[in-house]
Design an enzyme around this catalytic site. Structure first.
Site, short mmCIF file in Angstrom:
data_model
loop_
_atom_site.label_atom_id
_atom_site.label_comp_id
_atom_site.label_asym_id
_atom_site.label_seq_id
_atom_site.Cartn_x
_atom_site.Cartn_y
_atom_site.Cartn_z
N TYR A 33 0.46 -17.90 -0.56
CA TYR A 33 -1.01 -17.98 0.02
C TYR A 33 -1.80 -19.01 -0.78
O TYR A 33 -1.38 -19.53 -1.78
CB TYR A 33 -1.78 -16.71 0.22
CG TYR A 33 -2.29 -16.17 -1.25
CD1 TYR A 33 -1.53 -15.77 -1.98
CD2 TYR A 33 -3.51 -16.41 -1.54
CE1 TYR A 33 -2.06 -15.38 -3.38
CE2 TYR A 33 -4.10 -15.82 -2.69
CZ TYR A 33 -3.58 -15.40 -3.63
OH TYR A 33 -3.99 -15.03 -4.75
N ARG A 52 -0.11 -27.27 -3.78
CA ARG A 52 0.23 -26.19 -4.33
C ARG A 52 0.86 -25.21 -3.48
O ARG A 52 1.97 -24.56 -3.77
CB ARG A 52 -1.09 -25.59 -5.10
CG ARG A 52 -0.29 -24.47 -5.93
CD ARG A 52 -1.32 -23.84 -6.85
NE ARG A 52 -2.48 -23.17 -6.24
CZ ARG A 52 -3.58 -22.79 -6.48
NH1 ARG A 52 -3.63 -22.72 -7.76
NH2 ARG A 52 -4.51 -22.23 -5.43
N ARG A 100 14.79 -5.04 8.35
CA ARG A 100 14.73 -5.18 6.79
C ARG A 100 15.79 -5.11 6.15
O ARG A 100 16.68 -4.29 6.43
CB ARG A 100 13.86 -3.97 6.61
CG ARG A 100 13.47 -3.54 4.95
CD ARG A 100 12.75 -2.48 4.76
NE ARG A 100 12.45 -2.43 3.33
CZ ARG A 100 13.25 -2.15 2.18
NH1 ARG A 100 14.41 -1.72 2.56
NH2 ARG A 100 12.93 -2.22 0.94
N HIS A 102 17.20 -6.90 2.33
CA HIS A 102 16.69 -7.99 1.10
C HIS A 102 17.17 -9.32 1.02
O HIS A 102 16.16 -10.25 0.89
CB HIS A 102 17.50 -7.28 -0.18
CG HIS A 102 16.43 -5.96 -0.64
ND1 HIS A 102 16.79 -4.69 0.03
CD2 HIS A 102 15.61 -5.93 -1.52
CE1 HIS A 102 15.93 -3.81 -0.42
NE2 HIS A 102 15.22 -4.42 -1.48
N LYS A 147 2.19 -18.93 -6.23
CA LYS A 147 0.88 -17.88 -5.69
C LYS A 147 1.40 -17.17 -4.68
O LYS A 147 1.49 -17.59 -3.28
CB LYS A 147 -0.06 -19.30 -4.96
CG LYS A 147 -1.47 -18.47 -5.00
CD LYS A 147 -2.50 -19.50 -4.99
CE LYS A 147 -3.82 -18.98 -4.64
NZ LYS A 147 -4.52 -18.11 -5.56
N GLU A 180 -4.74 -15.03 -18.01
CA GLU A 180 -5.71 -15.40 -17.16
C GLU A 180 -6.19 -14.16 -16.64
O GLU A 180 -5.63 -13.01 -16.98
CB GLU A 180 -5.16 -16.14 -16.01
CG GLU A 180 -3.84 -15.42 -15.21
CD GLU A 180 -3.17 -16.23 -14.31
OE1 GLU A 180 -3.99 -17.15 -13.61
OE2 GLU A 180 -2.22 -15.97 -13.99
N LEU A 205 -1.14 -19.01 -13.28
CA LEU A 205 -1.46 -19.88 -12.17
C LEU A 205 -2.07 -20.92 -12.29
O LEU A 205 -3.14 -20.90 -13.14
CB LEU A 205 -2.15 -19.10 -10.74
CG LEU A 205 -2.28 -19.94 -9.54
CD1 LEU A 205 -0.79 -20.03 -8.87
CD2 LEU A 205 -3.40 -19.37 -8.87
N1 PDD Z 1 -7.45 -16.66 -6.78
N2 PDD Z 1 -5.36 -17.20 -11.31
C1 PDD Z 1 -4.89 -16.31 -10.48
C2 PDD Z 1 -4.17 -15.29 -10.83
C3 PDD Z 1 -5.48 -16.57 -9.07
O1 PDD Z 1 -5.32 -15.69 -8.14
C4 PDD Z 1 -6.57 -17.63 -9.06
C5 PDD Z 1 -7.22 -18.14 -7.45
C6 PDD Z 1 -6.73 -18.57 -9.91
C7 PDD Z 1 -7.61 -19.53 -9.83
O2 PDD Z 1 -7.19 -20.60 -9.14
P1 PDD Z 1 -8.00 -21.61 -7.98
O3 PDD Z 1 -8.74 -22.35 -9.17
O4 PDD Z 1 -6.91 -22.58 -7.49
O5 PDD Z 1 -8.79 -20.80 -7.13
C8 PDD Z 1 -6.04 -18.18 -11.30
C9 PDD Z 1 -7.77 -16.76 -5.47
C10 PDD Z 1 -9.16 -17.42 -5.42
C11 PDD Z 1 -7.69 -15.55 -4.70
O6 PDD Z 1 -6.58 -14.91 -4.91
O7 PDD Z 1 -8.65 -15.03 -4.02
#
Ligand code: PDD
Length: 287
Positions: A33, A52, A100, A102, A147, A180, A205
């Protein structure tokens, strides 16, 4: 006017939008996403977010569901149909629908969903007073650079933060270093005014906001370094903040039980928040 979503080629009323029960995103979290900020009607850092998305898809060997220009026009149409001035576009791509099992199914088309929503402006007192974060063990997998929609540890961490009266939870690896937040990147400013954020590898991320802030810091001549930092170093820091597409730069003034700095947003955090907001309103935006 009711909200509108985009599901596999069609704009549909949000309340009626649905995917199949055997969508692999639903069954296996087999999808990725992106969240793109909409500021004053314009997308912010659109191209890096789409880059990304392509990278995440590539890492999971999911085909792109549509060409980039088509996706860009769907994003704009969605903003228009939902009358978003300040908000976000959410896009999700999964491997598709299949019985379903894997292994990757053969001849399955990836499934795509986009939604858009408004977000309220951060209250001035939140920016001024900062927010609290807690620290929790990082229990995620070893490819946090992708992501994916597989966000269960993040969901549990964010819930723990909320139940502790905190805005975010900073995840901590086995060496005692902060990776993070659950949906944000983590930053500190040391006592000798060095801006520090974790280097981007498989453990975090690589936030698009993070990258923009690093460029702004460089341009403004701030001293910065990308490296791991420990919880103790964060507790001793002069300033701290989090960044993401939807939180921009949000100052942190408490980590667990420790007040950071003088308990008010630090000057470098405020400077970078202002710089990021100007950037989002000018060169970072695309119509
Ligand atoms: N989240 N780290 C994680 C685990 C994240 O899910 C996100 C973003 C970030 C920051 O990334 P960016 O600057 O590209 O938004 C760091 C989004 C906003 C979400 O899951 O809603």
């Amino acid at each position: 006017m009711s909200r509108v979503a985009y599901v596999n080629g069609r704009f549909v009323t949000h309340g009626d939008a649905a995917v199949h029960i055997e969508d692999r995103g639903y069954q296996f979290a087999d999808g990725v996403y992106e969240v793109v900020l909409v500021q004053d009607g314009a997308l912010v850092d659109e191209v890096p977010h789409l880059d990304r998305l392509d990278r995440s898809l590539g890492e999971l060997r999911i085909d792109s569901p549509m060409s980039r220009p088509s996706l860009q026009s769907v994003m704009r149409e969605l903003i228009r149909k939902n009358r978003i001035r300040n908000g976000l576009v959410y896009m999700q791509v999964t491997r598709g629908v299949s019985r379903r099992d894997h292994p990757f199914p053969k001849d399955v088309k990836p499934a795509i969903v986009l939604t858009a929503k408004r977000i309220a402006a951060t209250k001035p007192e939140v920016v001024e007073n900062g927010v609290k974060v807690i620290t929790i063990p990082d229990i995620r997998w070893k490819r946090c650079d992708i992501k994916t929609v597989s966000l269960l540890p993040n969901v549990l961490g964010k819930q723990q933060a909320r139940e502790s009266g905190a805005y975010e939870a900073w995840q901590v690896d086995e060496d005692g270093n902060v990776t993070e937040g659950t949906s944000t990147n983590a930053w500190i400013v040391t006592k000798d005014n060095e801006l520090v954020t974790r280097n981007a590898n498989e453990n975090i991320l690589n936030g698009i906001t993070r990258l923009s802030i690093l460029r702004l810091a460089e341009r403004e001549g701030l001293k910065f370094v990308e490296r791991a930092f420990s919880v103790q170093e964060a507790l001793d820091a002069k300033e701290a903040f989090v960044s993401s597409a939807t939180s921009f730069v949000t100052p942190v003034t408490q980590i667990d039980q420790t007040v950071i700095g003088n308990g008010k947003a630090g000057s470098m955090s405020v400077q970078l928040r202002d710089s990021y907001l100007s950037y989002a309103a000018s060169e970072g935006r695309t119509q």
